[in-house]
Design a protein around this motif. Structure first.
Motif: not given
Length: 664
Positions: A515-516, A539-544
């Motif tokens: 995560d960030q 589609d692979r990495y979630d938001e953030g």
């Protein structure tokens, strides 16, 4: 071998020497850009696993020796089965060549060379390294007159091919008696070899010679050397005593340490009384009875490997002695002769000597006296004047000269030289030291190793490579030096320089998938600056979550920037949503409802209907769920009458105007 590159670094350019164990080549260090010497061990020795194991150990030991009088060992290794050692490339000539070209060397220079070699041996012996092959071929004389000793530790490695002392290593003309017999050695063996070297340098002749190495080694064990003054009458008694003490057959009677021998040589050079140690009164060279076994002599003057003997053979009677002190030199080679005949010969010789001496005295008295110039080296000018005048000479011109060996205010030499025969009343000139010549240490910043070496030598200093290190300096250039540039220093001072391998680099952590907040903390703790940028829908990495980074891996300097790209999550256009039911709504209401749900790709067609009021939606083409990019068509009533389906078109949610078919 020419053109071959060892370990991808040392390019061989020419062969400069060959010995019994190895060949020596000039080479270019392609990493540091400097000239080096590469010693390549011959295949028959490199193939022995016991030899290679000791070779590695001894090469590493030799690399630890630090002295201005020892050739530096930079590197060693093995390349495709060939073992090699990388050494400092020394400009100059070896002492053997100098002796062969010039004959006997000035005795003060002989003492100076011996003193410097002793200093090198003292460093090595302090680290429990015995050279075992001291010979003039291994002593390099540089253009500035200083020497460097080569091959420290290598001889010991070669002597360790077998665990038993069944072989002996050395060069027959300089080998010690105990070394020829395969006995355990200590530092005094090196001093015996150095004594042989100084003997040859002072006389121009080897102390022992013969048709082959076997006979030479036998003489080393069984015979005493002819006193050097019998070959070169100019040799000072003190220097002769130092050489012969170093060449004592019994190691106990030699100088105890290399430092002790150095002090004796220094005293001789400075004109001080020479201390020959505790056993000076015996002053006897003991001749060992015995024989030396066969010796390999494939390389003339080269290092020879010879089988050792476990005990001395031959006569078992008492060892003979030779008194080499000044005044009456007996020389007993151990041969039995009639005592009466011997006495007669001695008396006859003494009568002849006295007769000659009487004639010489008469001649010298008739012409005002012929004597020798006193040695006032190292004395003050005033003391030198008094000594010269006391000897019956007149002090002439007094000149000053820089010297790194003689302190300021002391006499460097006289002209004519000390011990020269000169009639009384003649003039003797004095040269007085004003100390070492000063120079300014050059600025080596940004220079390559070769350029730095040349600049240091051109300025009159001695260059020394301190090693590689990471720094902000450009790669393969000088990163720092000691002393600093601009410093005033004596000529001959050692200037050490270090070469930069470039700035220190740090591996860039891979933070993709973090995560960030976690990614930022990881990169900053590694010393990098972090730049955060929006990425794309994924589609692979979630938001953030970090979906990519630049650079991805590799190395960077501390403080450089790493950019991370943050995923926006899934693309909304790809997520199915409920399609509003707009049947029965007016055209404008239906379009607004669909647009609000995210469906912007809406088309309208018209159809006559007797049941649905004009302008209301009769039906829609999509119901249930669909992605928001799905095309949805609504069919709107045109009232009773003919239908018109050619006016179908998508609508713009921001366009409040809808097109209708006015045909009725």
């Amino acid at each position: 071998m020419i053109g071959r590159v060892f370990n991808g670094r040392y390019r061989i350019t020419e062969r400069i020497g060959i010995g019994g164990m190895a060949e020596v080549y000039k080479a270019q260090d392609q990493v540091l850009g400097r000239t080096v010497a590469v010693k390549v061990m011959l295949p028959q020795y490199a193939a022995d696993p016991e030899f290679t194991a000791r070779f590695k150990q001894e090469a590493a030991s030799a690399a630890n020796l630090q002295s201005p009088y020892i050739v530096n060992v930079y590197d060693w290794g093995q390349d495709d089965g060939t073992y090699f050692i990388v050494m400092e490339f020394v400009r100059g000539t070896d002492l053997k060549s100098a002796i062969q070209q010039r004959g006997a060397i000035n005795q003060r220079k002989v003492a100076e060379i011996g003193s410097q070699v002793c200093q090198a041996l003292s460093v090595a012996h302090g680290l429990d390294i015995i050279h075992r092959d001291i010979k003039p071929q291994n002593i390099m004389v540089q253009p500035d007159g200083n020497v460097k000793v080569m091959d420290f530790g290598i001889a010991r490695a070669k002597n360790s091919v077998k665990t038993q002392t069944s072989s002996v290593l050395g060069t027959a003309h300089y080998i010690s008696p105990e070394q020829a017999q395969g006995k355990e050695l200590d530092g005094t063996s090196d001093m015996y070899s150095l004594g042989c070297v100084l003997y040859e340098a002072a006389t121009g002749q080897l102390p022992f010679d013969g048709p082959d190495a076997v006979s030479v080694a036998m003489r080393q064990v069984n015979e005493a050397p002819v006193p050097p003054s019998q070959i070169n009458p100019e040799i000072h008694p003190d220097l002769e005593a130092i050489i012969l003490k170093a060449m004592e057959k019994n190691p106990v009677n030699r100088f105890r340490t290399a430092r002790e021998m150095k002090h004796a040589l220094d005293d001789f050079m400075m004109g001080r009384p020479v201390n020959l140690g505790e056993n000076v009164n015996s002053a006897a060279t003991q001749v060992m009875n015995g024989v030396v076994p066969p010796i390999s002599n494939d390389v003339p003057g080269g290092t020879a490997v010879m089988p050792a003997v476990s005990s001395m053979n031959g006569n078992s009677g008492p060892m003979k002695t030779v008194d080499y002190r000044a005044g009456g030199k007996e020389f007993d080679m151990g041969k039995k002769k009639s005592s009466k005949r011997t006495v007669g010969i001695v008396i006859g010789a003494l009568v002849a000597i006295l007769a000659i001496a009487g004639i010489a005295l008469a001649v010298s008295g008739a012409f005002g006296g012929q004597t020798r110039v006193p040695d006032v080296t190292g004395q003050t000018e005033e003391a030198a004047r008094q000594a010269i005048e006391a000897a019956g000479y007149v002090v002439g011109e007094v000149t000053e000269e820089n010297s790194t060996d003689t302190v300021s205010g002391r006499v460097i030499r006289t002209d004519p030289a000390a011990d020269s025969e000169l009639a009384k009343g003649e003039t003797v000139n004095i040269v007085v030291s004003i100390g070492a010549k000063k120079g300014t240490v050059p600025d080596l910043n940004g220079k390559t190793a070769e350029e730095a070496q040349q600049m240091i030598e051109d300025a009159g200093f001695v260059a020394k490579f301190g090693g590689n290190e990471s720094s902000d300096a450009e790669e393969n250039t000088v990163s720092r030096q000691d002393p600093a540039s601009g410093t005033e220093a004596d000529e001959g001072t050692t200037i050490t320089y270090w070469i930069s391998t470039g700035p220190e680099l740090t591996n860039v952590p891979n933070v993709i998938g973090d995560d960030q907040a976690t990614a930022r903390a990881t990169l900053e703790s590694a010393g990098f600056t972090v730049s955060i940028q929006d990425g794309e829908y994924s589609d692979r990495y979630d938001e953030g979550v970090v979906m990519s980074q630049e650079p991805n891996g590799g190395q960077l300097e501390a403080g450089e920037t790493v950019t991370i790209y943050i995923s926006l999550g899934k693309d909304p256009a790809t997520i199915p949503v409920n399609v509003p039911a707009v049947t029965g709504m007016s055209e404008s209401e239906a379009i607004s409802e669909l647009n609000s749900a995210g469906f912007t790709n809406v088309g309208v067609s018209y159809e006559s209907s007797n049941t649905v009021p004009e302008g209301d939606v009769i039906r829609q083409t999509q119901s249930g769920t669909a992605t928001t990019d799905t095309y949805i068509e609504i069919v709107v009533s045109s009232g009773s009458g003919s239908s018109s389906t050619d006016d179908t078109q998508p609508t713009d949610p921001d366009d409040s105007t809808t097109q209708s078919d006015s045909q009725g």
